[in-house]
Motif scaffolding. Structure first.
Motif, PDB file in Angstrom:
ATOM      1  N   PHE A 158       0.817  -1.213   0.000  1.00 55.03           N
ATOM      2  CA  PHE A 158       0.000   0.000   0.000  1.00 55.03           C
ATOM      3  C   PHE A 158       0.852   1.266   0.000  1.00 55.03           C
ATOM      4  O   PHE A 158       0.512   2.258  -0.632  1.00 55.03           O
ATOM      5  N   PHE A 159       1.926   1.190   0.769  1.00 51.65           N
ATOM      6  CA  PHE A 159       2.745   2.387   1.014  1.00 51.65           C
ATOM      7  C   PHE A 159       4.190   1.929   1.028  1.00 51.65           C
ATOM      8  O   PHE A 159       4.542   0.991   1.736  1.00 51.65           O
ATOM      9  N   LYS A 160       5.010   2.585   0.212  1.00 53.87           N
ATOM     10  CA  LYS A 160       6.408   2.146   0.102  1.00 53.87           C
ATOM     11  C   LYS A 160       7.318   3.360   0.204  1.00 53.87           C
ATOM     12  O   LYS A 160       7.190   4.303  -0.580  1.00 53.87           O
ATOM     13  N   HIS A 179       7.946  -1.333   3.408  1.00 57.31           N
ATOM     14  CA  HIS A 179       6.977  -1.797   2.406  1.00 57.31           C
ATOM     15  C   HIS A 179       5.754  -2.267   3.193  1.00 57.31           C
ATOM     16  O   HIS A 179       5.781  -3.326   3.792  1.00 57.31           O
ATOM     17  N   ILE A 180       4.717  -1.467   3.190  1.00 52.23           N
ATOM     18  CA  ILE A 180       3.586  -1.788   4.054  1.00 52.23           C
ATOM     19  C   ILE A 180       2.375  -2.227   3.225  1.00 52.23           C
ATOM     20  O   ILE A 180       1.939  -1.525   2.310  1.00 52.23           O
ATOM     21  N   GLY A 181       1.870  -3.395   3.541  1.00 51.32           N
ATOM     22  CA  GLY A 181       0.672  -3.919   2.883  1.00 51.32           C
ATOM     23  C   GLY A 181      -0.099  -4.749   3.897  1.00 51.32           C
ATOM     24  O   GLY A 181       0.133  -4.646   5.102  1.00 51.32           O
ATOM     25  N   GLY A 182      -0.971  -5.628   3.400  1.00 49.02           N
ATOM     26  CA  GLY A 182      -1.740  -6.485   4.302  1.00 49.02           C
ATOM     27  C   GLY A 182      -3.215  -6.149   4.224  1.00 49.02           C
ATOM     28  O   GLY A 182      -3.662  -5.164   4.792  1.00 49.02           O
ATOM     29  N   LYS A 235      14.386   0.096  13.483  1.00 51.08           N
ATOM     30  CA  LYS A 235      13.605  -0.621  12.458  1.00 51.08           C
ATOM     31  C   LYS A 235      13.945  -0.028  11.098  1.00 51.08           C
ATOM     32  O   LYS A 235      13.339   0.946  10.665  1.00 51.08           O
ATOM     33  N   SER A 236      14.924  -0.618  10.454  1.00 46.09           N
ATOM     34  CA  SER A 236      15.348  -0.036   9.179  1.00 46.09           C
ATOM     35  C   SER A 236      14.708  -0.735   7.995  1.00 46.09           C
ATOM     36  O   SER A 236      14.753  -0.243   6.874  1.00 46.09           O
ATOM     37  N   SER A 237      14.133  -1.913   8.242  1.00 44.38           N
ATOM     38  CA  SER A 237      13.523  -2.646   7.141  1.00 44.38           C
ATOM     39  C   SER A 237      12.253  -3.303   7.657  1.00 44.38           C
ATOM     40  O   SER A 237      12.298  -4.248   8.434  1.00 44.38           O
ATOM     41  N   VAL A 238      11.122  -2.762   7.268  1.00 45.53           N
ATOM     42  CA  VAL A 238       9.857  -3.327   7.734  1.00 45.53           C
ATOM     43  C   VAL A 238       9.012  -3.674   6.514  1.00 45.53           C
ATOM     44  O   VAL A 238       8.751  -2.821   5.661  1.00 45.53           O
ATOM     45  N   ILE A 247       3.448   1.259  11.602  1.00 45.25           N
ATOM     46  CA  ILE A 247       3.783   2.204  10.529  1.00 45.25           C
ATOM     47  C   ILE A 247       2.524   2.699   9.827  1.00 45.25           C
ATOM     48  O   ILE A 247       2.383   3.886   9.535  1.00 45.25           O
ATOM     49  N   SER A 248       1.575   1.791   9.598  1.00 41.58           N
ATOM     50  CA  SER A 248       0.350   2.229   8.908  1.00 41.58           C
ATOM     51  C   SER A 248      -0.440   3.186   9.792  1.00 41.58           C
ATOM     52  O   SER A 248      -1.101   4.101   9.299  1.00 41.58           O
TER      53      SER A 248
END
Lengths: 263, 366
Positions: A158-160, A179-182, A235-238, A247-248
């Motif tokens: 959704f959001f990168k 890289h946020i999704g779900g 948290k450098s890589s989520v 994050i969302s």
């Protein structure tokens, strides 16, 4: 030219002309346009991939990529009634690297006085489960949406947000990536990071003349501190993991109202 | 006069355009209705959204076997999904893709995919249309990017022509590319084993030993490997030793600790051809698989309750019973399926050298 061919040509011409005429629509008096402008900002200034910034935790950052999906747009009239943009034309991918993608023109909005805008940051669950035939335009994983889809765990990102920071591990070349999704899962329940944002404003008129422009400021500086502190050093890589929910929760509230102008 | 000429020209142009538009929309396609075996559940895949045609299926088959789908032109879908192994990867606990890099799970066989609710061992993909992407973009498999594959295909006049014939499109998009692969995979129906012909009363006979094996199978195995598809499509931890450091199974998708070490129950159809077994390909023969279920099941928090008896992990199956169960499992072999020419590598690829097959060394396999 044989008689039947002549007839065929004539038939085709008339069909063609007819199609041409019927496709031409006079703008109706009862509808207009609304323009949404997404302004990616850092400390109230236009985000620039060339510039170095410092986040709320004192971490130096440079950004290299910012993409997000905006979908399922709804407009609310002064009287509380709502107009939902037809779903098939309500998916947009905003890319910092593509200025044109930051301006979304919504056509065929019924005339009236509107006072709120609602949109999803991401892609709704249903669309995430549809076959490839329903993934065109902004959702085309082989074109516009390249890099915005998880192939091993079906679903859109959704959001990168990506960039570099001395706070990110050296072995990771100082790169950070979020890289946020779900979408909540299909056959079993999984994480749901679909976020919806509503922005209210003083009523603006939509008519057949000129559409209002609604500026949406996306305050990337507050990505790191809006609700939950997100420190690159920690948290450098989520990507697909519990922390992505935090994050969302942050990014949904960095979409704020800017100017609303009637032109 | 001049004015008339202009009108005439524009009429001609519009007529030409109209005719060509008419021709594009009127391509000749032969629709194909897949046969649904009477002993199968109804299909899960929505065929209405992607009606199968002879042209689409044939194109899908060509793509399936074309190494153009990999980054270095070395590997195709067919490299790791071999027809003689019921589209699994024979003798490979893990498969190797480009640069001979290894994956971490055993390549699943491909058949009866129309009836599957989820794909891959962890069920991370829930639409057949999207299943090829996982292999295509995995860096140890085909290591490609979908947009680049589309570019390569669009650069090929031959493929543009084939796509036009199959889908009536002049540009190859992800939609038609994935739909054509789905069309081929949808035809991979395996339902003509001796067991099927026995159960459908089509003249198939089982020996006394095989029948006893079937009875034992129904008592001991079919609560997970439900007959019909020979899987219930669920995710279970079957006690294969796993320290979860490199592979947490279904948990990686659901992020739920109660799914740790769970994998999709694989179908047992064509099991004779698909060795080695288990999600990690760690068991080389069916005898050893049954030994695992009686004496090798590892206790863990998520071990399937059906694999515990009197609080002890493992099933009670005697050696003579194991022999009968294996005899029955052999009746699930569908030789028509693994030799069906419609599913085989098209001749056009048969004579091209495959760098991956030439160079790869089997000593890398664990």
């Amino acid at each position: 030219m044989s008689k039947s061919m002549k007839f065929q040509v004539l038939l085709c011409c008339s069909v063609f002309l007819f199609c041409g005429f019927s496709r031409y629509e006079k703008p109706k008096n009862t509808e207009g346009t609304v323009i949404l402008k997404f302004n990616n900002l850092f400390n109230k200034e236009a985000l620039d991939f060339e510039k170095a910034y410092t986040n709320a935790h004192g971490e130096k950052v440079k950004f290299t990529l910012l993409n997000y999906f905006i979908s399922n747009i709804k407009l609310t009239k002064e009287d509380g009634s709502t107009y939902a943009v037809p779903q098939d034309s309500s998916y947009f991918l905003v890319k910092q690297s593509d200025p044109a993608s930051k301006e979304i023109t919504l056509n065929h909005i019924p005339s009236g006085k509107y006072s709120a805008l609602t949109f999803t940051i991401g892609v709704d669950s249903l669309r995430n489960t549809m076959g490839i035939g329903s993934r065109t335009g902004a959702l085309d994983v082989g074109a516009t949406a390249k890099g915005m889809y998880w192939v091993w765990n079906s679903g859109y990102i959704f959001f990168k947000l990506e960039g570099t920071s001395p706070a990110a591990p050296e072995k990771q070349k100082n790169v950070f990536n979020y890289h946020i999704g779900g979408f909540g899962g299909y056959r079993s329940k999984t994480m749901n990071n679909i976020k919806t944002r509503t922005l209210a404003f003083k009523p603006v008129v939509v008519s057949n003349r000129k559409g209002p422009v609604i500026d949406i400021n996306v305050e990337i500086d507050h990505f790191f501190d809006q609700v939950n502190p997100i420190k690159i050093a920690e948290k450098s890589s989520v990507m697909w993991g519990e922390f992505s929910t935090k994050i969302s929760e942050n990014y949904v509230s960095i979409f704020n109202l800017g100017n609303v102008s009637s032109k | 006069m001049f004015k008339h000429k202009k009108v005439l020209i524009s009429l001609c142009i519009s007529a030409y355009l109209a005719i060509s538009a008419f021709q594009i929309s009127n391509i000749q396609r032969t629709f194909f209705k897949p046969e649904i075996p009477s002993n199968f559940p109804p299909p899960v895949y929505e065929l209405k959204a992607n009606p199968l045609t002879e042209e689409g299926i044939e194109l899908g088959r060509t793509l399936f076997y074309d190494p153009i789908l990999s980054s270095d032109g070395s590997t195709s879908c067919g490299s790791c999904h071999q027809q003689f192994a019921a589209f699994a990867h024979q003798d490979h606990p893990m498969s190797h893709g480009v640069d001979n890099q290894f994956g971490r799970r055993n390549a699943l066989p491909l058949f009866n995919l129309l009836f599957s609710k989820t794909f891959f061992w962890d069920g991370g993909v829930h639409s057949l249309d999207f299943s090829p992407l996982n292999a295509l973009e995995n860096e140890v498999e085909l290591n490609e990017q979908l947009d680049n594959v589309l570019k390569k295909l669009n650069d090929s006049e031959e493929y543009r022509d084939k796509f036009k014939k199959a889908f009536g499109v002049s540009e190859i998009t992800s939609k038609v590319f994935l739909q054509s692969l789905t069309q081929f995979m949808a035809t991979l129906v395996s339902a003509n084993s001796r067991y099927d012909k026995f159960i459908r009363n089509e003249g198939g006979l089982l020996t006394a030993e095989e029948k006893e094996g079937l009875e034992l199978f129904e008592q001991k195995c079919s609560s997970c490997h439900a007959t019909g598809l020979f899987t219930d499509g669920s995710f279970r931890n079957n006690g294969v030793p796993n320290n979860y450091r490199f592979d947490k199974g279904r948990e990686e998708i659901t992020l739920n600790a109660s799914d740790r070490g769970k994998y999709k129950v694989p179908s047992l159809r064509n099991i004779e051809f698909t060795a080695p077994y288990m999600h990690d390909g760690s068991i080389s023969s069916l005898e050893k698989v049954l030994d695992h279920y009686t004496s090798g099941v590892e206790q863990s928090a998520t071990l399937d309750p059906l694999l515990k008896q009197n609080n002890q992990p493992g099933l009670a199956i005697t050696d003579p019973e194991k022999k009968k169960i294996i005899a029955f499992l052999m009746t699930l072999s569908d030789r028509e399926f693994i030799t069906d020419k419609r599913f085989s590598e098209p001749e056009l690829f048969l004579n091209t050298p495959k760098p991956n097959e030439k160079n790869h060394s089997h000593t890398n396999n664990r």
